[in-house]
Design a protein around this motif. Structure first.
Motif, PDB file in Angstrom:
ATOM      1  N   ASP A 294     -52.962  55.220  19.436  1.00 31.65           N
ATOM      2  CA  ASP A 294     -52.090  54.765  20.615  1.00 31.65           C
ATOM      3  C   ASP A 294     -50.753  54.254  20.584  1.00 31.65           C
ATOM      4  OD1 ASP A 294     -52.764  54.699  23.551  1.00 31.65           O
ATOM      5  OD2 ASP A 294     -52.342  52.612  23.337  1.00 31.65           O
ATOM      6  N   ASN A 295     -49.859  54.875  21.299  1.00 33.22           N
ATOM      7  CA  ASN A 295     -48.464  54.518  20.797  1.00 33.22           C
ATOM      8  C   ASN A 295     -48.175  54.072  19.644  1.00 33.22           C
ATOM      9  OD1 ASN A 295     -47.922  54.649  23.708  1.00 33.22           O
ATOM     10  ND2 ASN A 295     -48.922  52.316  24.238  1.00 33.22           N
ATOM     11  N   GLY A 296     -48.469  54.968  18.604  1.00 32.92           N
ATOM     12  CA  GLY A 296     -48.260  54.753  16.969  1.00 32.92           C
ATOM     13  C   GLY A 296     -49.113  53.975  16.267  1.00 32.92           C
ATOM     14  N   ALA A 297     -49.878  53.067  17.038  1.00 36.65           N
ATOM     15  CA  ALA A 297     -50.862  52.071  16.193  1.00 36.65           C
ATOM     16  C   ALA A 297     -52.100  53.055  15.968  1.00 36.65           C
ATOM     17  CB  ALA A 297     -51.299  51.157  17.093  1.00 36.65           C
ATOM     18  N   VAL A 298     -52.606  52.960  14.935  1.00 40.38           N
ATOM     19  CA  VAL A 298     -53.958  53.635  14.328  1.00 40.38           C
ATOM     20  C   VAL A 298     -54.850  52.564  14.086  1.00 40.38           C
ATOM     21  CG1 VAL A 298     -54.928  55.213  12.801  1.00 40.38           C
ATOM     22  CG2 VAL A 298     -52.427  55.440  13.480  1.00 40.38           C
ATOM     23  N   LYS A 299     -56.058  52.895  14.646  1.00 38.75           N
ATOM     24  CA  LYS A 299     -57.323  52.055  14.417  1.00 38.75           C
ATOM     25  C   LYS A 299     -58.318  52.755  14.037  1.00 38.75           C
ATOM     26  CE  LYS A 299     -56.065  48.285  17.279  1.00 38.75           C
ATOM     27  NZ  LYS A 299     -56.361  47.298  18.278  1.00 38.75           N
ATOM     28  N   GLN A 300     -59.263  52.331  13.098  1.00 38.64           N
ATOM     29  CA  GLN A 300     -60.409  52.842  12.707  1.00 38.64           C
ATOM     30  C   GLN A 300     -61.686  52.033  13.391  1.00 38.64           C
ATOM     31  OE1 GLN A 300     -61.132  53.295   8.349  1.00 38.64           O
ATOM     32  NE2 GLN A 300     -63.116  52.992   8.600  1.00 38.64           N
ATOM     33  N   ILE A 301     -62.449  52.967  14.166  1.00 39.76           N
ATOM     34  CA  ILE A 301     -63.633  52.541  14.664  1.00 39.76           C
ATOM     35  C   ILE A 301     -64.955  52.886  14.577  1.00 39.76           C
ATOM     36  CG2 ILE A 301     -64.382  52.560  17.220  1.00 39.76           C
ATOM     37  CD1 ILE A 301     -61.390  53.569  18.011  1.00 39.76           C
ATOM     38  N   ASN A 302     -65.976  51.997  14.336  1.00 37.72           N
ATOM     39  CA  ASN A 302     -67.155  52.554  14.078  1.00 37.72           C
ATOM     40  C   ASN A 302     -68.003  52.041  15.019  1.00 37.72           C
ATOM     41  OD1 ASN A 302     -67.707  49.556  13.718  1.00 37.72           O
ATOM     42  ND2 ASN A 302     -67.455  49.815  11.417  1.00 37.72           N
ATOM     43  N   TYR A 303     -69.525  52.106  14.869  1.00 40.71           N
ATOM     44  CA  TYR A 303     -70.466  52.081  16.343  1.00 40.71           C
ATOM     45  C   TYR A 303     -70.316  50.454  16.609  1.00 40.71           C
ATOM     46  CZ  TYR A 303     -74.850  52.472  18.891  1.00 40.71           C
ATOM     47  OH  TYR A 303     -75.659  52.326  19.945  1.00 40.71           O
ATOM     48  N   ALA A 304     -70.275  49.572  15.463  1.00 45.11           N
ATOM     49  CA  ALA A 304     -70.468  48.220  15.900  1.00 45.11           C
ATOM     50  C   ALA A 304     -68.985  47.658  16.602  1.00 45.11           C
ATOM     51  CB  ALA A 304     -70.699  47.383  14.670  1.00 45.11           C
ATOM     52  N   SER A 305     -67.942  48.106  15.951  1.00 42.95           N
ATOM     53  CA  SER A 305     -66.713  47.527  16.681  1.00 42.95           C
ATOM     54  C   SER A 305     -66.386  48.196  17.973  1.00 42.95           C
ATOM     55  CB  SER A 305     -65.399  48.142  15.641  1.00 42.95           C
ATOM     56  OG  SER A 305     -65.169  49.456  15.457  1.00 42.95           O
ATOM     57  N   LEU A 306     -67.028  49.278  18.307  1.00 38.36           N
ATOM     58  CA  LEU A 306     -66.695  49.979  19.545  1.00 38.36           C
ATOM     59  C   LEU A 306     -67.488  49.140  20.555  1.00 38.36           C
ATOM     60  CD1 LEU A 306     -65.965  52.556  21.330  1.00 38.36           C
ATOM     61  CD2 LEU A 306     -67.718  53.778  20.761  1.00 38.36           C
ATOM     62  N   LEU A 307     -68.985  48.999  20.229  1.00 34.86           N
ATOM     63  CA  LEU A 307     -69.693  48.460  21.278  1.00 34.86           C
ATOM     64  C   LEU A 307     -69.287  46.516  21.332  1.00 34.86           C
ATOM     65  CD1 LEU A 307     -73.417  49.429  20.539  1.00 34.86           C
ATOM     66  CD2 LEU A 307     -71.618  50.270  22.139  1.00 34.86           C
ATOM     67  N   HIS A 308     -68.740  46.064  20.332  1.00 40.61           N
ATOM     68  CA  HIS A 308     -68.228  44.767  20.488  1.00 40.61           C
ATOM     69  C   HIS A 308     -67.046  44.780  21.379  1.00 40.61           C
ATOM     70  CE1 HIS A 308     -66.729  40.823  19.155  1.00 40.61           C
ATOM     71  NE2 HIS A 308     -65.424  41.324  19.374  1.00 40.61           N
ATOM     72  N   ALA A 309     -66.066  45.650  21.276  1.00 46.50           N
ATOM     73  CA  ALA A 309     -64.812  45.897  22.308  1.00 46.50           C
ATOM     74  C   ALA A 309     -65.220  46.186  23.588  1.00 46.50           C
ATOM     75  CB  ALA A 309     -63.800  46.981  21.701  1.00 46.50           C
ATOM     76  N   PHE A 310     -66.292  47.089  23.654  1.00 47.40           N
ATOM     77  CA  PHE A 310     -66.752  47.362  25.150  1.00 47.40           C
ATOM     78  C   PHE A 310     -67.159  46.169  25.574  1.00 47.40           C
ATOM     79  CE2 PHE A 310     -70.223  48.737  27.656  1.00 47.40           C
ATOM     80  CZ  PHE A 310     -69.499  49.356  28.699  1.00 47.40           C
ATOM     81  N   ASN A 311     -68.008  45.335  24.859  1.00 47.18           N
ATOM     82  CA  ASN A 311     -68.479  43.984  25.549  1.00 47.18           C
ATOM     83  C   ASN A 311     -67.571  43.135  25.847  1.00 47.18           C
ATOM     84  OD1 ASN A 311     -71.400  45.098  25.572  1.00 47.18           O
ATOM     85  ND2 ASN A 311     -71.652  44.500  23.375  1.00 47.18           N
ATOM     86  N   GLN A 312     -66.582  42.807  25.227  1.00 50.32           N
ATOM     87  CA  GLN A 312     -65.460  41.889  25.454  1.00 50.32           C
ATOM     88  C   GLN A 312     -64.616  42.653  26.653  1.00 50.32           C
ATOM     89  OE1 GLN A 312     -66.406  39.386  23.359  1.00 50.32           O
ATOM     90  NE2 GLN A 312     -64.333  38.890  23.458  1.00 50.32           N
ATOM     91  N   TYR A 313     -64.509  43.846  26.681  1.00 50.34           N
ATOM     92  CA  TYR A 313     -63.936  44.292  27.954  1.00 50.34           C
ATOM     93  C   TYR A 313     -64.499  44.143  29.120  1.00 50.34           C
ATOM     94  CZ  TYR A 313     -62.285  47.677  31.220  1.00 50.34           C
ATOM     95  OH  TYR A 313     -61.506  48.363  32.577  1.00 50.34           O
ATOM     96  N   LYS A 314     -66.020  44.235  29.318  1.00 46.35           N
ATOM     97  CA  LYS A 314     -66.684  43.760  30.310  1.00 46.35           C
ATOM     98  C   LYS A 314     -66.558  42.243  30.701  1.00 46.35           C
ATOM     99  CE  LYS A 314     -70.785  45.483  31.109  1.00 46.35           C
ATOM    100  NZ  LYS A 314     -72.140  45.880  30.876  1.00 46.35           N
ATOM    101  N   LYS A 315     -66.477  41.601  29.640  1.00 47.88           N
ATOM    102  CA  LYS A 315     -66.599  40.163  29.900  1.00 47.88           C
ATOM    103  C   LYS A 315     -65.440  39.732  30.568  1.00 47.88           C
ATOM    104  CE  LYS A 315     -66.449  35.547  27.206  1.00 47.88           C
ATOM    105  NZ  LYS A 315     -66.389  35.194  25.616  1.00 47.88           N
ATOM    106  N   TYR A 316     -64.340  40.266  30.336  1.00 46.40           N
ATOM    107  CA  TYR A 316     -62.917  40.035  31.234  1.00 46.40           C
ATOM    108  C   TYR A 316     -62.572  40.761  32.137  1.00 46.40           C
ATOM    109  CZ  TYR A 316     -62.141  36.804  27.130  1.00 46.40           C
ATOM    110  OH  TYR A 316     -62.580  35.908  26.210  1.00 46.40           O
ATOM    111  N   ASN A 317     -63.444  41.555  32.666  1.00 45.37           N
ATOM    112  CA  ASN A 317     -63.288  42.618  33.746  1.00 45.37           C
ATOM    113  C   ASN A 317     -64.307  42.549  34.715  1.00 45.37           C
ATOM    114  OD1 ASN A 317     -60.433  44.533  33.188  1.00 45.37           O
ATOM    115  ND2 ASN A 317     -61.567  44.161  31.280  1.00 45.37           N
TER     116      ASN A 317
END
Length: 317
Positions: A294-317
């Motif tokens: 995304d915009n030149g930045a690259v991230k590696q994503i696995n099952y745990a990191s995806l669900l952690h990010a999703f739960n953090q998004y829900k927490k702040y939205n």
């Protein structure tokens, strides 16, 4: 591209649509969703004057449609019905060519357009001279879609276009339609009662009840920022799956772990991919993870990191 101002439609003094207003941008997929009898189909039919509003005004490209010839207006707008509305005494090719013939295109141009759409919508050549009753329900719906696209109208109105099909056929026809280049270029107004379909197709959803608009917004806005309890409870039964389908990696990006050791051998997915699609990737042949850019930045994503990010998004939205 489309603007409705305070439109009301009454049948025998009963308001089917009650003083609603909305704007639809050029190239947007705008979905009318709601309870049965909420006024969504009546609203759609007012956009091409199949039904005239009792009060209010509708503008297309800043021109009041009331001041235009109704027949000319309808020819300039693609229209797909749930039951296809094919002419039984016309062949597949003749059905698809209806509007181009009204526009008096030359025969060769019409034939090329018909053949191109049949190919794109996976209708075999042998159906060119077939009649609707010789086709399956899914094939008939594909012909209906081809007919609506034939004259390459900038606006496409779709009234429960996949609703009469069985679930497997509906998913296949819908997927083929979404992948069409024509789909990506048009302004589309879609009526559906299928919440999953709405979330799959919509840029914005207009949720209606009892002839009124309750909330208009992106799928994520309706889920995470509901206007009232009706909006909140409307999606409760399928909430988690809908949340996965409405949240993209791009939206999760600030909550995804920063890591520089991304493996180029991992499958790369677009940052516009939703969580549901990424979970499908991770649950098949990508156990070690996937990579996203995304915009030149690259991230590696696995099952745990995806669900952690999703739960953090829900927490702040």
């Amino acid at each position: 591209m489309i603007e409705a101002k305070n439109i009301t439609k009454k049948f025998k003094q009963q308001a089917a649509v009650d003083n609603i207003s909305f704007n639809i941008k050029e190239g947007e997929n705008f979905v009318l969703l709601g309870t049965s009898g909420c006024g969504k189909t009546t609203t759609l039919k007012m956009l091409n004057r199949l039904i005239e509003p009792t009060t209010g005004s509708i503008y297309i490209n800043q021109k009041n449609i009331k001041e235009q010839n109704a027949e000319t207006l309808r020819r300039s707008i693609g229209y797909v019905l749930q039951n296809t509305g094919l002419f039984p005494h016309y062949t597949v090719a003749e059905n698809i060519a209806v509007v181009p013939n009204l526009f008096k295109w030359d025969k060769e141009k019409i034939q090329l357009r018909v053949e191109a759409l049949m190919h794109k919508l996976h209708l075999a050549k042998e159906y060119y001279n077939a009649y609707p009753n010789e086709l399956s329900g899914g094939q008939q719906q594909r012909v209906g879609l081809a007919r609506a696209l034939a004259a390459d109208a900038a606006i496409l109105l779709m009234d429960e276009p996949f609703g009469a099909l069985d679930p497997i056929t509906r998913t296949k026809v819908r997927t083929d339609f979404i992948n069409l280049e024509e789909f990506k270029k048009k302004t589309i107004v879609l009526v559906t009662h299928d919440v999953q379909e709405a979330f799959e197709l919509a840029d914005r959803i207009c949720l209606m009840d009892k002839g009124k608009i309750i909330q208009t917004g992106t799928p994520a806005e309706l889920l995470f920022k509901p206007a009232d309890n009706f909006v909140k409870t409307f999606f409760d039964e399928q909430r988690l799956q809908l949340e996965y389908k409405s949240v993209t990696l791009q939206m999760l990006w600030p909550f995804l772990e920063d890591n520089n050791a991304t493996s180029p051998s991992l499958k790369e997915v677009p940052s516009q991919s939703n969580v549901w699609r990424v979970l499908e990737y991770l649950n098949t042949d990508n156990k070690d993870g996937i990579r996203a850019k995304d915009n030149g930045a690259v991230k590696q994503i696995n099952y745990a990191s995806l669900l952690h990010a999703f739960n953090q998004y829900k927490k702040y939205n």
